[in-house]
Design an enzyme around this catalytic site. Structure first.
Site, PDB file in Angstrom:
ATOM      1  N   HIS A  74       0.803  -1.096   0.043  1.00  0.00           N
ATOM      2  CA  HIS A  74       0.217  -0.051   0.177  1.00  0.00           C
ATOM      3  C   HIS A  74       0.761   1.370  -0.033  1.00  0.00           C
ATOM      4  CE1 HIS A  74      -1.547  -3.392   2.453  1.00  0.00           C
ATOM      5  NE2 HIS A  74      -2.613  -3.213   1.340  1.00  0.00           N
ATOM      6  N   CYS A  96       3.421  -0.966  -4.374  1.00  0.00           N
ATOM      7  CA  CYS A  96       3.090  -1.670  -5.839  1.00  0.00           C
ATOM      8  C   CYS A  96       3.504  -0.186  -6.794  1.00  0.00           C
ATOM      9  CB  CYS A  96       1.348  -1.807  -6.051  1.00  0.00           C
ATOM     10  SG  CYS A  96       1.092  -1.973  -7.914  1.00  0.00           S
ATOM     11  N   GLU A 126      -2.850   3.276   2.119  1.00  0.00           N
ATOM     12  CA  GLU A 126      -2.453   3.856   0.975  1.00  0.00           C
ATOM     13  C   GLU A 126      -2.731   5.396   0.909  1.00  0.00           C
ATOM     14  OE1 GLU A 126      -3.847   1.807  -2.939  1.00  0.00           O
ATOM     15  OE2 GLU A 126      -3.812   3.811  -3.814  1.00  0.00           O
ATOM     16  N   SER A 222      -9.929  -5.299   3.588  1.00  0.00           N
ATOM     17  CA  SER A 222      -9.490  -5.297   2.083  1.00  0.00           C
ATOM     18  C   SER A 222     -10.328  -4.310   1.378  1.00  0.00           C
ATOM     19  CB  SER A 222      -9.183  -6.649   1.624  1.00  0.00           C
ATOM     20  OG  SER A 222      -9.112  -6.321   0.081  1.00  0.00           O
TER      21      SER A 222
HETATM   22  O1  0JX Z   1      -7.289  -2.601   1.084  1.00  0.00           O
HETATM   23  P1  0JX Z   1      -6.602  -2.571  -0.290  1.00  0.00           P
HETATM   24  O2  0JX Z   1      -7.618  -3.091  -1.252  1.00  0.00           O
HETATM   25  O3  0JX Z   1      -6.046  -1.431  -0.856  1.00  0.00           O
HETATM   26  O4  0JX Z   1      -5.600  -3.491  -0.202  1.00  0.00           O
HETATM   27  P2  0JX Z   1      -5.560  -5.196  -0.410  1.00  0.00           P
HETATM   28  O5  0JX Z   1      -6.628  -5.752   0.219  1.00  0.00           O
HETATM   29  O6  0JX Z   1      -3.921  -5.552   0.339  1.00  0.00           O
HETATM   30  O7  0JX Z   1      -4.956  -5.503  -1.889  1.00  0.00           O
HETATM   31  C1  0JX Z   1      -3.634  -5.316  -2.321  1.00  0.00           C
HETATM   32  C2  0JX Z   1      -2.883  -4.232  -2.144  1.00  0.00           C
HETATM   33  C3  0JX Z   1      -3.447  -3.104  -3.010  1.00  0.00           C
HETATM   34  C4  0JX Z   1      -2.737  -1.999  -2.950  1.00  0.00           C
HETATM   35  O8  0JX Z   1      -3.167  -1.046  -3.832  1.00  0.00           O
HETATM   36 FE1  SF4 Z   2      -1.209  -2.788  -7.300  1.00  0.00          FE
HETATM   37 FE2  SF4 Z   2      -3.643  -2.654  -8.138  1.00  0.00          FE
HETATM   38 FE3  SF4 Z   2      -2.856  -4.763  -7.118  1.00  0.00          FE
HETATM   39 FE4  SF4 Z   2      -2.928  -2.533  -5.449  1.00  0.00          FE
HETATM   40  S1  SF4 Z   2      -4.671  -3.661  -6.376  1.00  0.00           S
HETATM   41  S2  SF4 Z   2      -1.243  -4.144  -5.523  1.00  0.00           S
HETATM   42  S3  SF4 Z   2      -2.390  -1.066  -7.081  1.00  0.00           S
HETATM   43  S4  SF4 Z   2      -2.063  -4.100  -9.010  1.00  0.00           S
END
Ligand code: 0JX
Ligand code: SF4
Length: 323
Positions: A74, A96, A126, A222
């Protein structure tokens, strides 16, 4: 009972990379390696990495000076980066690349003298990281109603960036509301919602038209998994967010002829299969997969880990997933 799996579902490229970074760091440096915040918002992933020797902390003050430390997918703000330097931590950054891209874009807008708006959910890591990456004040907007509360002139030079895991529909509505109020506004058209979020939401929307109930496999915290659940409800069917098969309630599916199953970007495929196994205990299941996009996105690892082997056990990469 017909059970239809969404495609795509589950792990995105950013999550695969983040888990890979923890496992390779463990292989290279041995246990413990410290991870700031849950590497991704999934308890099963976190538990599996704990078993391999990762230690999860919320604050860098809990990491011994000089230790190997990983930032979660994040992302983090400038303050955390500075703390890491102060403590001389050996950092591997699992942010990411699509989140880093938002940071970069925000900094460019700020450097051009624009007031910055971040569309996102307050308190999400994030959002906390992005706000602290962009110099100067960043205004957080969470809803269309909040656009009405922004009190600066219509010709103020503005720009917006967005959290990567938002609802595509809600974000479009917020951007439209901003465009109606302000005349000098820059930003990416659909926001910075990432490919994986968009693809999973499209697939969930399509699936919701064909089933009586949608099960979303993922953790409560999530953001992207929660958005998938909202899509079911927007399409007039019940949606339930469950971490694994053990959380399935027979009542939810008792009268359903067709049950949809999808998974957030941080959910391992093994948990989807666990839910299918739980459904099989309740009925004779005819399993199929909704035809959908096959994602081929892959992100490069940080330089110090590219040549390291990954012998980790979380490495499912959806290899065994039915397509
Ligand atoms: O809570 P999010 O959906 O932002 O994150 P999660 O569930 O860890 O998903 C993957 C990481 C996403 C980052 O953008
Ligand atoms: Fe990256 Fe999108 Fe996955 Fe988040 S959901 S980790 S921004 S590819």
């Amino acid at each position: 009972m017909r059970v239809i799996l969404a495609q795509p579902r589950g792990f995105c490229a950013g999550v695969v990379r983040a888990i890979d970074i923890v496992e390779r760091a463990l292989h290279k440096h041995g246990s413990p390696v410290y991870v700031r915040h849950e590497i991704v918002h999934n308890k099963h992933v976190v538990d599996s990495l704990k078993k391999q020797g990762a230690r999860f902390v919320e604050e860098l003050s809990d990491v011994p000076p000089g230790a190997v430390t990983i930032f979660s997918a994040h992302g983090v703000g400038k303050t955390v980066e500075a703390q890491a330097r102060e403590r001389r931590l050996e950092v591997f950054d699992a942010t990411c690349p699509l989140v880093s891209k938002v940071h970069k874009q925000g900094k460019q807008y700020a450097a051009a003298g624009r007031r910055l708006i971040l569309i996102g959910h307050a308190g999400h890591p994030e959002v906390v990281g992005t706000m602290d990456q962009i110099p100067g004040e960043v205004l957080l907007v969470e809803s269309v109603a909040e656009v009405g509360k922004l009190d600066f002139p219509a010709d103020t030079p503005l720009a917006y960036v967005t959290q990567t895991t938002l609802s595509v529909d809600d974000t479009r509505a917020i951007i439209d509301a901003l465009k109606r109020r302000f005349h000098d506004l820059l930003g990416p058209n659909a926001g910075d919602i990432c490919y994986a979020t968009q693809n999973r939401q499209n697939a969930a929307r399509e699936l919701s038209k064909q089933v009586d109930v949608l099960l979303v496999v993922g953790s409560e915290n999530s953001s992207n998994a929660r958005r998938l659940c909202e899509i079911a409800k927007d399409n007039g069917i019940p949606g339930y967010l469950i971490a694994n098969g053990g959380e399935l309630q027979a009542d939810w599916v008792r009268n359903a002829a067709a049950v949809g199953v999808t998974a957030g970007a941080s959910t391992p495929e093994s948990m989807v299969q666990d839910v299918v196994a739980a459904l099989r205990k309740l009925a004779v299941v005819e399993l199929s997969v909704l035809p959908g996009l096959e994602e081929k996105v892959m992100f490069r690892l940080p330089p110090g880990l590219m040549d390291v082997e990954n012998s980790g056990s979380t490495d499912e990469r959806n290899r065994a997933a039915p397509r």
